[in-house]
Design a protein around this motif. Structure first.
Motif, PDB file in Angstrom:
ATOM      1  N   PRO A 105       0.827  -1.214   0.000  1.00 30.81           N
ATOM      2  CA  PRO A 105       0.000   0.000   0.000  1.00 30.81           C
ATOM      3  C   PRO A 105       0.860   1.263   0.000  1.00 30.81           C
ATOM      4  O   PRO A 105       2.091   1.224   0.119  1.00 30.81           O
ATOM      5  N   ASP A 122      -0.751   1.292  -9.403  1.00 27.09           N
ATOM      6  CA  ASP A 122      -1.601   2.409  -9.799  1.00 27.09           C
ATOM      7  C   ASP A 122      -0.849   3.720  -9.584  1.00 27.09           C
ATOM      8  O   ASP A 122      -0.445   4.033  -8.467  1.00 27.09           O
ATOM      9  N   THR A 167      -9.308  -9.676  -1.847  1.00 27.98           N
ATOM     10  CA  THR A 167      -9.367  -9.284  -0.434  1.00 27.98           C
ATOM     11  C   THR A 167      -9.626 -10.465   0.500  1.00 27.98           C
ATOM     12  O   THR A 167      -9.425 -10.350   1.707  1.00 27.98           O
ATOM     13  N   GLY A 218      -6.944  -4.845  -0.681  1.00 31.23           N
ATOM     14  CA  GLY A 218      -8.011  -3.857  -0.569  1.00 31.23           C
ATOM     15  C   GLY A 218      -7.452  -2.463  -0.376  1.00 31.23           C
ATOM     16  O   GLY A 218      -7.976  -1.490  -0.915  1.00 31.23           O
ATOM     17  N   GLU A 219      -6.343  -2.363   0.393  1.00 29.30           N
ATOM     18  CA  GLU A 219      -5.697  -1.066   0.586  1.00 29.30           C
ATOM     19  C   GLU A 219      -4.957  -0.618  -0.671  1.00 29.30           C
ATOM     20  O   GLU A 219      -4.848   0.578  -0.940  1.00 29.30           O
ATOM     21  N   GLY A 261      -5.971  -1.417  -3.689  1.00 28.43           N
ATOM     22  CA  GLY A 261      -6.989  -1.088  -4.687  1.00 28.43           C
ATOM     23  C   GLY A 261      -6.849  -1.865  -5.980  1.00 28.43           C
ATOM     24  O   GLY A 261      -7.396  -1.479  -7.020  1.00 28.43           O
ATOM     25  N   LEU A 262      -6.109  -2.974  -5.922  1.00 27.56           N
ATOM     26  CA  LEU A 262      -5.875  -3.782  -7.118  1.00 27.56           C
ATOM     27  C   LEU A 262      -6.189  -5.241  -6.833  1.00 27.56           C
ATOM     28  O   LEU A 262      -6.001  -5.727  -5.729  1.00 27.56           O
ATOM     29  N   THR A 306      -7.409  -3.349 -12.160  1.00 28.04           N
ATOM     30  CA  THR A 306      -7.504  -2.106 -11.382  1.00 28.04           C
ATOM     31  C   THR A 306      -8.756  -2.025 -10.531  1.00 28.04           C
ATOM     32  O   THR A 306      -9.425  -0.987 -10.455  1.00 28.04           O
ATOM     33  N   THR A 307      -9.076  -3.110  -9.865  1.00 23.53           N
ATOM     34  CA  THR A 307     -10.110  -3.158  -8.830  1.00 23.53           C
ATOM     35  C   THR A 307      -9.776  -4.361  -7.956  1.00 23.53           C
ATOM     36  O   THR A 307      -9.263  -5.359  -8.463  1.00 23.53           O
ATOM     37  N   PRO A 308      -9.994  -4.280  -6.634  1.00 28.78           N
ATOM     38  CA  PRO A 308      -9.545  -5.362  -5.755  1.00 28.78           C
ATOM     39  C   PRO A 308     -10.317  -6.670  -5.897  1.00 28.78           C
ATOM     40  O   PRO A 308      -9.807  -7.729  -5.547  1.00 28.78           O
TER      41      PRO A 308
END
Length: 356
Positions: free
Chosen positions: A93, A115, A212, A219-220, A222-223, A303-305
């Motif tokens: 993160p 990101d 996650t 989750g932190e 974001g991927l 680009t999403t968890p």
């Protein structure tokens, strides 16, 4: 202007006796800038030490080769020293400080994907080194350094002046680095080659999804991420990310063919993928791959968890969900042709074994 989606190899940025750092440039791979994605690769020789640093971007690290040790300091937390090996994925993160060390003869190679939307440069990572010739404290005056560390100015000069390495150094073989602690791995790393399979299709392929649930730290970051191993001559179903995510793919081993189709049914990429290639699939574009006889393995970030994909072939295909009348009308075919189409791929999921 049309974007160049062709896969690219990384280029060396800096290095020396201890190893090298490579990155992909948005000037050569424009989708990095368009998608706010950064990509780099660290290669450490025996006794190579990547100096402590933090980055302007959240990342996922994936160990491509070798064994080593990583030090990770989350904000306001103690240092965690973990053993790392091929197949490990580590979520990093914002604000995390890391160092990396290789004590073995085999080169340690770590891939970084992340990101850059909050970074200094779109499509590029910017690392801030705590030590070394380009470290943070080389920029402060001796007065500031001595007061910050609570030491005499001559000691401050010694500490800062001896930092001759730039990002990566080679330590003496007798130097003892901290030993990793087994309990420190918990929640910090997941080995994708040993984790339970999310998909396992005989003569087709296997998938491990990083999310996650099995590594909460993503989750932190974001991927999301996944490791896909496609068997020889097998096909990966055409599909797309239905939650507007970008898919960034690094070919770990093997080779194969890829086609990507975009707006207005236009094929925007058709090429051969080889180990070391990085390529990016734009949002909502449909991608499909066919492995060469030796198979193909790739590691991707999304680009999403917790990514969601829609597949256009196989038993979970969107076509199977649509009513027969809709398919007849959409394809402009008779009922017999629609039944033939629907009867195919009723057992296969996202990977298709080669025809006998």
């Amino acid at each position: 202007m049309e974007l160049d989606l062709s896969p690219k190899l990384a280029k060396k940025v800096y290095g020396g006796n201890g190893g090298s750092y490579y990155s992909w440039s948005p000037s050569e791979l424009p989708m990095l800038r368009e998608g706010n994605i950064g990509a780099g690769k660290l290669a450490l020789e025996k006794n190579g030490f990547a100096l402590p640093r933090y980055s302007d971007s959240a990342k996922v690290a994936y160990v491509l080769q070798g064994n080593g040790v990583a030090g990770i300091v989350l904000p306001e937390a103690e240092e965690k020293v973990i053993a790392i090996k091929k197949g490990d994925a580590i979520a990093l993160p914002f604000g995390v400080v890391t160092w990396w060390y290789n004590k073995d003869d085999t080169e340690l190679v770590v891939l970084f994907l992340g990101d850059t939307s909050k970074g200094h440069k779109s499509g590029e990572f910017t690392d801030f080194f705590l030590t070394g010739s380009n470290g943070i404290f080389t920029g402060f005056s001796t007065e500031f350094v001595s007061r910050a560390w609570g030491v005499e100015e001559d000691v401050a000069k010694t500490l800062v002046g001896k930092q001759s390495g730039n990002g990566i150094v080679q330590l003496d073989g007798n130097f003892k680095m901290p030993e990793p602690k087994k309990e420190h791995r918990d929640g910090m790393a997941l080995n994708c080659e040993e984790a339970p399979l999310d998909v396992d299709i005989k003569k087709g392929g296997r998938v491990v999804v990083l999310n996650t649930k099995n590594l909460p730290l993503v989750g932190e970051v974001g991927l999301g991420a996944d490791l896909v191993r496609l068997d020889g001559s097998a096909m990966c179903s055409p599909g797309f990310s239905c939650d507007s995510a970008l898919q960034v793919t690094y070919i770990v081993r093997g080779s194969g063919r890829v086609q990507v189709v975009g707006v207005d049914g236009k094929r925007v990429l058709e090429t051969t993928l080889k180990a070391g290639n990085l390529f990016i699939v734009p949002r909502f574009f449909v991608v499909s791959k066919i492995a060469a006889p030796e198979g193909m393995e790739w590691f991707s970030i999304i680009t999403t968890p917790n990514p969601i994909f829609t597949h256009l072939a196989g038993k979970t295909s969107v076509w199977k969900a649509l009513s027969p009348q809709v398919l007849e009308a959409a394809f402009n075919v008779d009922a017999d042709t629609e039944k033939l189409f629907r009867s195919k791929r009723t057992c296969d999921e996202i990977f298709f074994a080669p025809a006998n």
